[in-house]
Design a protein around this motif. Structure first.
Motif, mmCIF file in Angstrom:
data_model
loop_
_atom_site.group_PDB
_atom_site.id
_atom_site.type_symbol
_atom_site.label_atom_id
_atom_site.label_comp_id
_atom_site.label_asym_id
_atom_site.label_seq_id
_atom_site.Cartn_x
_atom_site.Cartn_y
_atom_site.Cartn_z
ATOM 1 N N LYS A 95 3.054 -5.989 -12.202
ATOM 2 C CA LYS A 95 1.560 -5.959 -12.674
ATOM 3 C C LYS A 95 0.647 -5.363 -11.602
ATOM 4 O O LYS A 95 -0.444 -5.329 -11.753
ATOM 5 C CB LYS A 95 0.930 -7.394 -13.121
ATOM 6 N N THR A 96 1.232 -4.884 -10.571
ATOM 7 C CA THR A 96 0.445 -4.403 -9.516
ATOM 8 C C THR A 96 -0.105 -3.221 -9.808
ATOM 9 O O THR A 96 0.682 -1.998 -10.085
ATOM 10 C CB THR A 96 1.253 -4.246 -8.188
ATOM 11 N N LYS A 97 -1.445 -2.999 -9.646
ATOM 12 C CA LYS A 97 -1.943 -1.635 -9.726
ATOM 13 C C LYS A 97 -2.849 -1.380 -8.635
ATOM 14 O O LYS A 97 -3.939 -2.009 -8.517
ATOM 15 C CB LYS A 97 -2.833 -1.453 -10.860
ATOM 16 N N SER A 98 -2.376 -0.834 -7.442
ATOM 17 C CA SER A 98 -3.140 -0.671 -6.353
ATOM 18 C C SER A 98 -4.464 -0.021 -6.401
ATOM 19 O O SER A 98 -4.633 1.050 -7.177
ATOM 20 C CB SER A 98 -2.312 0.204 -5.126
ATOM 21 N N LEU A 99 -5.515 -0.676 -5.757
ATOM 22 C CA LEU A 99 -6.751 -0.065 -5.462
ATOM 23 C C LEU A 99 -7.149 0.188 -4.006
ATOM 24 O O LEU A 99 -6.436 -0.532 -3.217
ATOM 25 C CB LEU A 99 -7.764 -0.996 -6.026
ATOM 26 N N PRO A 100 -7.933 0.895 -3.569
ATOM 27 C CA PRO A 100 -8.300 1.352 -1.872
ATOM 28 C C PRO A 100 -8.730 -0.015 -1.422
ATOM 29 O O PRO A 100 -9.865 0.262 -0.964
ATOM 30 C CB PRO A 100 -9.012 2.402 -2.225
ATOM 31 N N VAL A 101 -8.002 -1.179 -1.417
ATOM 32 C CA VAL A 101 -8.408 -2.227 -0.580
ATOM 33 C C VAL A 101 -7.828 -2.491 0.742
ATOM 34 O O VAL A 101 -7.880 -3.416 1.476
ATOM 35 C CB VAL A 101 -8.663 -3.401 -1.401
ATOM 36 N N TRP A 102 -6.555 -1.732 0.722
ATOM 37 C CA TRP A 102 -5.669 -1.633 1.957
ATOM 38 C C TRP A 102 -5.597 -0.540 2.462
ATOM 39 O O TRP A 102 -5.015 0.489 2.191
ATOM 40 C CB TRP A 102 -4.291 -2.333 1.507
ATOM 41 N N LEU A 103 -6.196 -0.347 3.476
ATOM 42 C CA LEU A 103 -6.362 1.044 4.397
ATOM 43 C C LEU A 103 -5.428 1.318 5.491
ATOM 44 O O LEU A 103 -5.530 0.387 6.425
ATOM 45 C CB LEU A 103 -7.872 1.303 4.654
ATOM 46 N N THR A 104 -4.330 2.222 5.636
ATOM 47 C CA THR A 104 -3.711 2.445 6.343
ATOM 48 C C THR A 104 -3.405 3.906 6.540
ATOM 49 O O THR A 104 -3.633 4.795 5.774
ATOM 50 C CB THR A 104 -2.414 1.735 6.347
ATOM 51 N N PRO A 105 -3.014 4.607 7.841
ATOM 52 C CA PRO A 105 -2.887 3.797 9.186
ATOM 53 C C PRO A 105 -4.042 3.571 9.961
ATOM 54 O O PRO A 105 -4.899 4.264 9.509
ATOM 55 C CB PRO A 105 -1.685 4.633 9.825
ATOM 56 N N LEU A 106 -3.815 2.847 10.766
ATOM 57 C CA LEU A 106 -4.893 2.936 11.641
ATOM 58 C C LEU A 106 -5.526 4.244 12.363
ATOM 59 O O LEU A 106 -4.425 4.943 12.668
ATOM 60 C CB LEU A 106 -4.767 1.799 12.890
ATOM 61 N N GLY A 107 -6.642 4.479 12.467
ATOM 62 C CA GLY A 107 -7.044 5.764 13.109
ATOM 63 C C GLY A 107 -8.634 5.930 12.619
ATOM 64 O O GLY A 107 -9.031 5.473 11.852
ATOM 65 N N THR A 108 -8.937 7.371 13.078
ATOM 66 C CA THR A 108 -10.350 7.547 12.753
ATOM 67 C C THR A 108 -10.772 7.570 11.350
ATOM 68 O O THR A 108 -11.691 7.048 10.795
ATOM 69 C CB THR A 108 -10.645 9.006 13.190
ATOM 70 N N GLU A 109 -9.993 8.266 10.518
ATOM 71 C CA GLU A 109 -10.294 8.348 9.098
ATOM 72 C C GLU A 109 -10.060 6.983 8.312
ATOM 73 O O GLU A 109 -11.145 6.674 7.631
ATOM 74 C CB GLU A 109 -8.832 9.110 8.340
ATOM 75 N N THR A 110 -9.366 6.197 8.815
ATOM 76 C CA THR A 110 -9.277 4.678 7.883
ATOM 77 C C THR A 110 -10.459 4.050 8.702
ATOM 78 O O THR A 110 -10.997 3.428 7.956
ATOM 79 C CB THR A 110 -7.935 4.176 8.648
ATOM 80 N N SER A 111 -10.805 4.215 9.949
ATOM 81 C CA SER A 111 -12.196 3.452 10.215
ATOM 82 C C SER A 111 -13.268 3.740 9.501
ATOM 83 O O SER A 111 -14.133 3.034 9.184
ATOM 84 C CB SER A 111 -12.161 3.517 11.874
ATOM 85 N N GLU A 112 -13.343 5.188 9.219
ATOM 86 C CA GLU A 112 -14.496 5.564 8.540
ATOM 87 C C GLU A 112 -14.537 5.173 7.183
ATOM 88 O O GLU A 112 -15.440 4.856 6.385
ATOM 89 C CB GLU A 112 -14.351 7.155 8.422
ATOM 90 N N ARG A 113 -13.318 5.013 6.478
ATOM 91 C CA ARG A 113 -13.240 4.554 5.049
ATOM 92 C C ARG A 113 -13.620 2.932 5.074
ATOM 93 O O ARG A 113 -14.171 2.507 4.036
ATOM 94 C CB ARG A 113 -11.672 4.689 4.493
ATOM 95 N N PHE A 114 -13.162 2.182 5.964
ATOM 96 C CA PHE A 114 -13.473 0.822 6.162
ATOM 97 C C PHE A 114 -15.002 0.655 6.265
ATOM 98 O O PHE A 114 -15.553 -0.295 5.728
ATOM 99 C CB PHE A 114 -12.787 0.198 7.604
ATOM 100 N N GLU A 115 -15.363 1.583 7.267
ATOM 101 C CA GLU A 115 -17.039 1.220 7.455
ATOM 102 C C GLU A 115 -17.626 1.640 6.058
ATOM 103 O O GLU A 115 -18.517 0.770 5.678
ATOM 104 C CB GLU A 115 -17.475 2.385 8.631
#
Length: 384
Positions: free
Chosen positions: A223-243
């Motif tokens: 039943k998994t339907k992934s949503l953008p709540v697990w951000l990877t890999p670590l780096g500038t782009e992921t940090s910006e999405r996290f912020e």
């Protein structure tokens, strides 16, 4: 007045109803477990209401022999429907004094009661030096049926007390029903001083039937339907999405540092706003925090942001804390937004020992915490 609970149906009937409605698929092994659960419920009903003991009932417990009802210890791989079956059984249990808890939560409560008893002894309020009998008596007064989700032993303090505690609980007539990913013989595997824990395994087998729930399908993964709540890999782009995720959820509110009081000490919360709290992996898993700390965090905040989760080594204390943390957030239907080095299934490349074995459950839960079903259940709880 609330109407009395309806105990007329059974776990098998509830399960068959879900199959008939098309909500789940028929699973023969689940039906086998459901019948075993119905057997426990029937035995509880025939035993009748438990009699309350006096305040000093622990003194005379050896003379009181409650009618024995064997419990259940259900083990199987992740996502096999153990929690669903436990939900049904607990709701149908024909006793008022019952308790459903994650095992870590229960043990945190036990240690808290033991600490309180020792303080009474220190202050001269009691002469009973051994805290276990009165603590067990108090637990029995509150619940004759104990239902534990995810029974697993990783803490030496828990391991050393379980045999004595459950000797007292079973003597008073408590009935244990537990789900686990681990067979009893593999509990606390590779743990420090494990030989001192093994009497509990024998005790468990004496008072509960050990049954396996192994089916070919992991229903969580389906039943998994992934949503953008697990951000990877670590780096500038992921940090910006996290912020951006933090800014979006907190709606621009100014975050503030907070502290949670925990029995004479404090758990720091680096940033909090609008019911959300933000931590780094180091804040939560590299510090000496335990299950009670994670429960306190989950009780206060409905969304947890965790930044910079690294690849984990199974022997590391941080890995064990991360497993406990995910268990707590999952049980509390907490929304998790995280940035990590890699996807959940790749966070622990080498899995060995108890921690490696338990990490399979963590991976499954992290997937489910990204599913539409999980996030909708989270939203419903927040709304209420």
């Amino acid at each position: 007045m609330q109407p009395p609970p309806d105990y007329s149906s059974s776990v098998v009937e509830r399960l068959e109803s879900l199959v008939a409605d098309g909500q789940i698929e028929r699973d023969t092994q689940q039906l086998v477990i459901a019948r075993r659960m119905d057997g426990v419920l029937a035995a509880l009903k025939s035993r009748g209401p438990a009699k309350k003991s006096s305040a000093l009932g622990w003194l005379f417990a050896s003379k009181q022999k409650a009618e024995t009802v064997r419990g259940l210890y259900i083990h199987g791989s992740v996502g096999r429907g153990k929690t669903m079956l436990m939900d049904m059984m607990y709701e149908l249990a024909p006793v008022e004094r019952k308790r459903r808890a994650h095992f870590h939560e229960f043990m945190a409560d036990v240690h808290g009661r033991i600490h309180a008893h020792r303080q009474k002894l220190k202050n001269g309020e009691t002469k009973q030096a051994d805290p276990v009998p009165p603590v067990a008596a108090a637990l029995h007064e509150e619940a004759v049926l104990l239902c534990f989700d995810e029974f697993t032993v990783t803490d030496i303090a828990d391991a050393m007390i379980l045999s004595r505690l459950f000797t007292e609980l079973f003597k008073r007539g408590c009935v244990l029903v537990a789900t686990s990913n681990v067979e009893p013989d593999n509990l606390y595997r590779d743990g420090l001083n494990r030989q001192l824990f093994l009497p509990f395994v024998d005790l468990l087998k004496q008072h509960a039937d050990i049954v396996s729930l192994d089916t070919p399908t992991d229903y969580r993964m389906e039943k998994t339907k992934s949503l953008p709540v697990w951000l990877t890999p670590l780096g500038t782009e992921t940090s910006e999405r996290f912020e951006a995720a933090w800014a979006d959820l907190t709606k621009g509110a100014t975050p503030r540092a907070e502290k949670i009081e925990m029995k004479g000490r404090e758990v720091p919360v680096p940033a909090a706003a609008l019911g959300a709290a933000r931590f780094t992996f180091n804040d939560l898993c590299e510090q000496p925090l335990g299950a009670s700390d994670y429960l306190a965090i989950a009780a206060r905040y409905r969304t947890i942001f965790i930044e910079n989760i690294p690849v984990l080594a199974p022997q590391a204390s941080a890995a064990k804390r991360f497993i406990n943390l995910v268990d707590t957030l999952y049980d509390g239907h907490i929304r998790l937004i995280a940035s990590a080095e890699t996807m959940p299934e790749e966070l622990m490349p080498v899995r060995k020992g108890t921690t490696g074995f338990e990490f399979d459950r963590t991976v499954s839960r992290l997937f489910e915490m990204r599913s539409q079903d999980y996030l909708e259940s989270h939203a419903a709880l927040v709304k209420n």
